[in-house]
Design an enzyme around this catalytic site. Sequence first.
Site, mmCIF file in Angstrom:
data_model
loop_
_atom_site.group_PDB
_atom_site.id
_atom_site.type_symbol
_atom_site.label_atom_id
_atom_site.label_comp_id
_atom_site.label_asym_id
_atom_site.label_seq_id
_atom_site.Cartn_x
_atom_site.Cartn_y
_atom_site.Cartn_z
ATOM 1 C CG ASN A 271 -1.729 1.272 1.417
ATOM 2 O OD1 ASN A 271 -1.939 2.152 0.592
ATOM 3 N ND2 ASN A 271 -2.324 1.303 2.712
ATOM 4 C CE LYS B 54 -0.154 3.287 4.739
ATOM 5 N NZ LYS B 54 -0.009 3.401 5.936
ATOM 6 C CG HIS C 58 -5.987 2.009 5.072
ATOM 7 N ND1 HIS C 58 -5.221 2.951 6.170
ATOM 8 C CD2 HIS C 58 -4.845 0.956 4.990
ATOM 9 C CE1 HIS C 58 -4.236 2.752 6.393
ATOM 10 N NE2 HIS C 58 -3.956 1.504 5.813
ATOM 11 C CD GLU D 244 -2.830 5.592 6.667
ATOM 12 O OE1 GLU D 244 -2.569 5.520 5.534
ATOM 13 O OE2 GLU D 244 -2.135 4.978 7.394
ATOM 14 C CD GLU E 60 -3.506 -2.588 7.271
ATOM 15 O OE1 GLU E 60 -2.465 -2.646 6.999
ATOM 16 O OE2 GLU E 60 -4.029 -1.457 7.028
ATOM 17 N N GLY F 46 2.485 2.304 10.853
ATOM 18 C CA GLY F 46 3.466 3.064 10.552
ATOM 19 C C GLY F 46 4.046 3.643 12.011
ATOM 20 C CB SER G 125 5.431 -1.756 11.929
ATOM 21 O OG SER G 125 4.735 -0.698 12.385
ATOM 22 N N GLY H 283 2.848 -1.338 4.154
ATOM 23 C CA GLY H 283 2.872 0.349 3.967
ATOM 24 C C GLY H 283 4.155 0.790 3.599
HETATM 25 P P1 PGA Z 1 2.791 0.295 7.655
HETATM 26 O O1 PGA Z 1 1.264 0.375 6.912
HETATM 27 O O2 PGA Z 1 3.330 -1.193 6.979
HETATM 28 O O3 PGA Z 1 3.688 1.452 6.992
HETATM 29 O O4 PGA Z 1 2.679 0.200 9.085
HETATM 30 C C1 PGA Z 1 0.369 -0.757 6.827
HETATM 31 C C2 PGA Z 1 -0.887 -0.168 6.067
HETATM 32 O O5 PGA Z 1 -1.426 1.043 6.621
HETATM 33 O O6 PGA Z 1 -1.350 -0.863 5.335
#
Ligand code: PGA
Length: 255
Positions: free
Chosen positions: A9, A11, A94, A96, A166, A172, A213, A234
């Site tokens: 992803n 983003k 997601h 976000e 998640e 993140g 992460s 991500g």
């Molecule tokens: P991250 O994001 O691997 O940077 O933690 C995962 C995601 O939001 O799908």
Amino acid sequence: MRKPFIAGNWKMYKTVAQALELVAGLKQTLGDVLTMELAVCPPATALAAVSGALAGSNIGVGAQNMYWKDEGAFTGESSPVMVKELAQYVILGHSERRQFFGETDETVNLKLKAALAHGITPIVCIGESLEQNKAGETVSFVGGQMRGAFAGIPAEDAAKVVLAYEPIWAIGTGLTATPEDANRIIKEAIRDVLTAFYDTATAEAIRVQYGGSVKPDNMADFIVMPEIDGALVGGASLKVDSFTAIVKNALAALK
Ligand code: PGA
């Protein structure tokens, strides 16, 4: 057997030129991976270019969001018909988008139905906040997100959905759920809910990724868990080296 599936992803990262550079690298390092499903989810502005660059390859393309109507006066949105021209997958719900753009279980459900109706494989994201986790509400909250997302969806369609568990506090942040906790929550809040909603066969057919992460050095610990079928990555999907190492480490752990 559920085929393992790792998706990146991206983003709101990568111009078209940067996106093309990244996929050119990934085609070289991962072009021969056939035992695992792979996809990248670029921003909407790079979807067309990435889709062209990956045509005929083993790496699929996903959008990060879409609206549920086929067309109309919805400024700034992309429709399932438009996404289908460029992508095989779409990330829905997601955290976000839930946090910053007003996505709810109801809109995720509408989008999920639209994706299935158009033959786009949805990757539906669910997961709890730190407060919910600390309060011991993870299973009930994630179970509720599941029931909201799947409302009115028949079993034969449900089996085509990919889920990404998640935990919001792991996205993140460099923190992760322990593989054992993630495995347990996927069992109790996802597969048990699917069994109650549908049946065991449907619950066992659906692939569930872990996200939050995921890095080269922790991928193996997650992928060996019986309920975890891959990852939604991500930050570590933005570089050829780290995304390649995640995929290779997962493949090695599954041998
Ligand atoms: P991250 O994001 O691997 O940077 O933690 C995962 C995601 O939001 O799908």
